[in-house]
Each structure stands twice: as structure tokens, then as C-alpha cells.
Design an enzyme around this catalytic site. Structure first.
Site, PDB file in Angstrom:
ATOM      1  N   HIS A 134       0.785  -1.261  -0.048  1.00 54.06           N
ATOM      2  CA  HIS A 134       0.108  -0.005  -0.117  1.00 54.06           C
ATOM      3  C   HIS A 134       0.625   1.153   0.135  1.00 54.06           C
ATOM      4  O   HIS A 134       0.499   2.172   0.761  1.00 54.06           O
ATOM      5  CB  HIS A 134      -0.937   0.036   1.156  1.00 54.06           C
ATOM      6  CG  HIS A 134      -1.982  -1.009   1.176  1.00 54.06           C
ATOM      7  ND1 HIS A 134      -2.509  -1.590  -0.073  1.00 54.06           N
ATOM      8  CD2 HIS A 134      -2.686  -1.744   2.106  1.00 54.06           C
ATOM      9  CE1 HIS A 134      -3.294  -2.394   0.318  1.00 54.06           C
ATOM     10  NE2 HIS A 134      -3.533  -2.559   1.511  1.00 54.06           N
ATOM     11  N   HIS A 207      -9.640   2.186   0.586  1.00 56.42           N
ATOM     12  CA  HIS A 207      -9.507   0.807   1.575  1.00 56.42           C
ATOM     13  C   HIS A 207     -10.602   0.933   2.559  1.00 56.42           C
ATOM     14  O   HIS A 207     -10.250   0.719   3.731  1.00 56.42           O
ATOM     15  CB  HIS A 207      -8.085   0.848   2.366  1.00 56.42           C
ATOM     16  CG  HIS A 207      -7.611  -0.235   2.540  1.00 56.42           C
ATOM     17  ND1 HIS A 207      -8.258  -1.206   3.504  1.00 56.42           N
ATOM     18  CD2 HIS A 207      -6.481  -1.305   2.347  1.00 56.42           C
ATOM     19  CE1 HIS A 207      -7.801  -2.419   3.721  1.00 56.42           C
ATOM     20  NE2 HIS A 207      -6.817  -2.354   2.798  1.00 56.42           N
ATOM     21  N   GLU A 338     -11.429  -3.782  -2.818  1.00 52.67           N
ATOM     22  CA  GLU A 338     -10.470  -2.960  -3.303  1.00 52.67           C
ATOM     23  C   GLU A 338     -10.585  -2.795  -4.734  1.00 52.67           C
ATOM     24  O   GLU A 338     -10.021  -3.784  -5.387  1.00 52.67           O
ATOM     25  CB  GLU A 338      -9.348  -2.873  -2.599  1.00 52.67           C
ATOM     26  CG  GLU A 338      -9.060  -2.677  -1.134  1.00 52.67           C
ATOM     27  CD  GLU A 338      -8.045  -3.380  -0.284  1.00 52.67           C
ATOM     28  OE1 GLU A 338      -6.997  -2.832  -0.394  1.00 52.67           O
ATOM     29  OE2 GLU A 338      -8.347  -4.524   0.294  1.00 52.67           O
TER      30      GLU A 338
END
Ligand code: BGC
Length: 374
Positions: A134, A207, A338
Site C-alpha cells: 500500500h 481501503h 478494493e
């Protein structure tokens, strides 16, 4: 100052409603309002409230571009948030696992925290075992975005961030804009654009963790899910795709028709945390998933232009954080859908490319559409 800054801002009084000991906005005057929410690194952080004609209220902070709540009525008219989160900035500063946040420069993992592009190997911050997850140690979820309210018929918020050349190891200055819009028919639309001055991987997502019951005493294992994907990307022990695109048919990953998430759960060690290869012919905005829950009567449809969907069942939630509703966030009390390109694409030449070139514009749209049975 750019024209989009604060144009059309409606100043309004926000009504608060009690929800156990915690409070968050459950109704507000139609439009977009803002309030000061604290400071990070000397920068002012705001909490924006987007309220539509249908009575839904979404709160978003320019810290991490985080959606902190989405309050809507359930089938009995009770209002609570289908997105888990907190009421204070200080909770988000305690490093929760990306709750509601914008993710970048690269959503999900890049294997061994490195990739090679045009003959140069770029070393990224390894923040998840050997891998980069991420966006690295300080991804887009932990920065303060410049924010403005565009002149728009529907409540919306524009966020901008410039990620510097070399940030978290990535090449090129990346100029990112994200526009959140709450539509009158209860769609939460997220539109991402980005440009770069050097070739670089880009994979942006949001997210948010959902629990359609709005009460995290219920796990998400009784929710029904349908994903329009005939294939998924199996992973190794560090959650990096092996490169194979595997048929879901005859496996616990078959969500082609709606099924209870808990149905095959025991056959997926640790729970779902996998990228689904969406069935699509082109990159148009397409319905790719639908989540529903009979307790609340709510259904959440997912539309996207992206080729992949990471379905994650909150496997690492451990009770350390407490939701709006005052309850601890335990394992499997929320799930993420996601929208994204596939994990580790910069090291997988056969996956759809995530490389953005100078002169090109990255463009991606995702919409979560909420409805409730009457
Ligand atoms: C990943 C999980 C990770 C989680 C962090 C998801 O997108 O797939 O492996 O633990 O994000 O919240």
C-alpha cells in the site's frame, strides 16, 4: 488559489445523533460542509460532510483522503454507518490498517519491495515482511491532501497530492487528484487522475472496510457476495501472486453467483485476501460485485473501470481499534472490496500494465452504490 478551492461551499449546521457513547454525523444540510479536525505536521486537517437529497451522509477527511463514515437508513429506518471508522483524528494517527483511506502510489503488494523499469531497479520501503504494501511506510493514506469543494450539483470533494520523485522509492513526481461525489441515488463515486514526469507504477484505490449491518458485533460472514470474476490470482505465503490466473469454478473462490461469505470459509486458510480477475471486455465503468445483508436489508454494488478487485475479509483485525458504534473491531467484522490493478504487476509482465508514462493521464473510476429493501 486554484478555482476549485472552496467554490460552492455550503456552510450549514450539522445535526448530531447519538450512537452509543460515540457521535458522528447522521444528518446534515444537503451539500458539502467542513469543520476543523486537528493538525498533522503543522498542516490543518478537516472533516468534510457530504449529504445528499436522499438523506445519506458521508464524512471524509483530507488526512489520507479517508472516508470515516457513510451513514444511511437500514430497512427499519435506523441510521448507522456501513463504513467502519472513528470520530477523531487521533485514532487515525494510531496507524489503523488503512481504514477508509486512499491508497497509493501502489495499492497492495510489490514483491521483495522492488521492481525494474527501463533497466533501473527501484528499491521500495519494505513494510510488510519482505514486500512493500500500500505505497510503503508513509503511503497516501498518511499524508494531508489539499482539499477543495468543486462547483458541482452534487455533494463532492476534490483532493490533491503531489508525491515527490523518490518518495517511498518510486520514480517521478506524481500529481494526483481524487474527486469524491455522493450522488442523489446513493452512489459514492471516486474518480482518480494522475500524471507523472517519469515512468512509474501507479495503482490507486480506496481501503474502506464495510459491514452492512452497521454493527460490528456481527461479523461479515453472513453477508452475501457476488463477484463477476471467473478467475483469481493465487498467492504465495507472503501474499504475492504466483502469476497464475486460476479458474474459480469448483473452488471456494467461486462468487460468480451470490453466496454467503462464510459458506466455504473453512477451506480458505486465514480468510479471503485475494485479487479477483474481473470479467470485462473493455475499461468502461461496469458493475463487478454486489454485497448484501438480510439484517439491514442493504445492498452495496461495486462499479469500476479497474481489472481487479481485492476481496479482503478483515483477517488481521485484532480488536485493537474500536468502531464508531463503540464495539471492538475483531477478526472478520468488516470486509474490503478494493478496486485495483493486480498486486505485484510491476514484476509480472503478463499482468495488465500499471506503468504510467509522462504525457499520459492515469484515470480510474469506482462507484459504490447503496440501496435498501423497503
Ligand atoms: C491486503 C491485506 C492487508 C490489508 C491491510 C489489504 O488490501 O490485501 O493483505 O493486510 O490490506 O489492511
Amino acid at each position: 488559489m486554484a478555482k476549485w478551492f472552496n467554490a460552492g461551499l455550503i456552510i450549514a449546521t450539522i445535526a448530531f445523533a447519538s450512537c452509543n457513547e460515540k457521535q458522528h454525523e447522521t444528518s446534515a444540510t444537503i451539500g458539502t460542509t467542513k469543520k476543523e479536525w486537528g493538525e498533522v505536521d503543522g498542516k490543518q486537517v478537516y472533516l468534510y460532510t457530504l449529504a445528499n437529497k436522499a438523506g445519506d451522509v458521508v464524512t471524509i477527511s483530507n488526512y489520507g483522503g479517508t472516508i470515516t463514515s457513510w451513514v444511511s437508513p437500514d430497512k427499519s429506518g435506523n441510521k448507522n454507518s456501513i463504513i467502519i471508522g472513528f470520530d477523531s483524528l487521533s485514532s487515525y494517527r494510531q496507524d489503523p490498517p488503512y481504514f477508509g483511506a486512499l491508497i497509493g502510489r501502489y495499492g497492495n503488494r510489490i514483491g521483495k519491495a522492488q521492481f525494474t523499469l527501463n533497466g533501473t531497479t527501484y528499491k521500495l520501503a519494505a513494510n510488510n515482511g519482505p514486500n512493500s504494501l500500500h505505497g510503503g511506510i508513509q503511503g497516501f493514506d498518511k499524508v494531508v491532501w489539499a482539499a477543495g469543494v468543486p462547483d458541482s450539483a452534487q455533494p463532492s470533494l476534490t483532493l490533491k497530492y503531489v508525491s515527490k520523485d523518490g518518495e517511498e522509492g518510486y520514480p517521478g513526481n506524481l500529481d494526483v487528484t481524487v474527486v469524491y461525489t455522493l450522488t442523489d441515488d446513493n452512489g459514492l463515486k471516486i474518480e482518480y487522475t494522475a500524471t507523472t514526469d517519469k515512468p512509474t507504477p501507479v495503482n490507486l484505490t480506496n481501503h474502506s472496510y464495510f459491514n452492512l449491518t452497521g454493527n460490528v458485533k456481527n461479523t461479515i460472514l453472513d453477508h452475501y457476495l457476488q463477484i463477476d470474476a471467473d478467475k483469481y490470482t493465487p498467492v504465495d505465503s507472503t501474499l504475492i501472486p504466483t502469476g497464475e490466473l486460476k479458474e474459480v469454478k469448483g473452488t471456494p473462490f467461486d462468487f460468480t453467483t451470490a453466496k454467503k461469505i462464510g459458506q466455504d470459509f473453512n477451506s480458505v486458510p486465514g480468510g479471503y485476501d485475494h485479487n479477483f480477475v474481473l470479467n470485462r471486455k473493455d475499461a468502461s465503468l461496469q458493475k463487478v460485485a454486489a454485497l448484501s445483508d438480510s439484517v439491514s436489508g442493504r445492498t452495496l454494488e461495486v462499479y469500476t473501470t479497474e481489472p481487479g478487485l481485492q476481496f479482503y475479509t478483515g483477517n488481521f483485525l485484532d480488536g485493537k481499534f474500536t468502531n464508531h458504534d463503540g464495539n471492538p473491531l475483531l477478526i472478520h467484522t468488516a470486509l474490503c472490496m478494493e478496486t485495483q490493478h493486480f498486486p505485484d504487476s510491476p514484476n509480472k509482465p503478463d499482468f495488465p500494465s500499471t506503468i504510467l508514462q509522462p504525457g499520459q493521464t492515469y484515470h480510474s473510476v469506482t462507484e459504490y452504490k447503496l440501496s435498501v429493501e423497503k
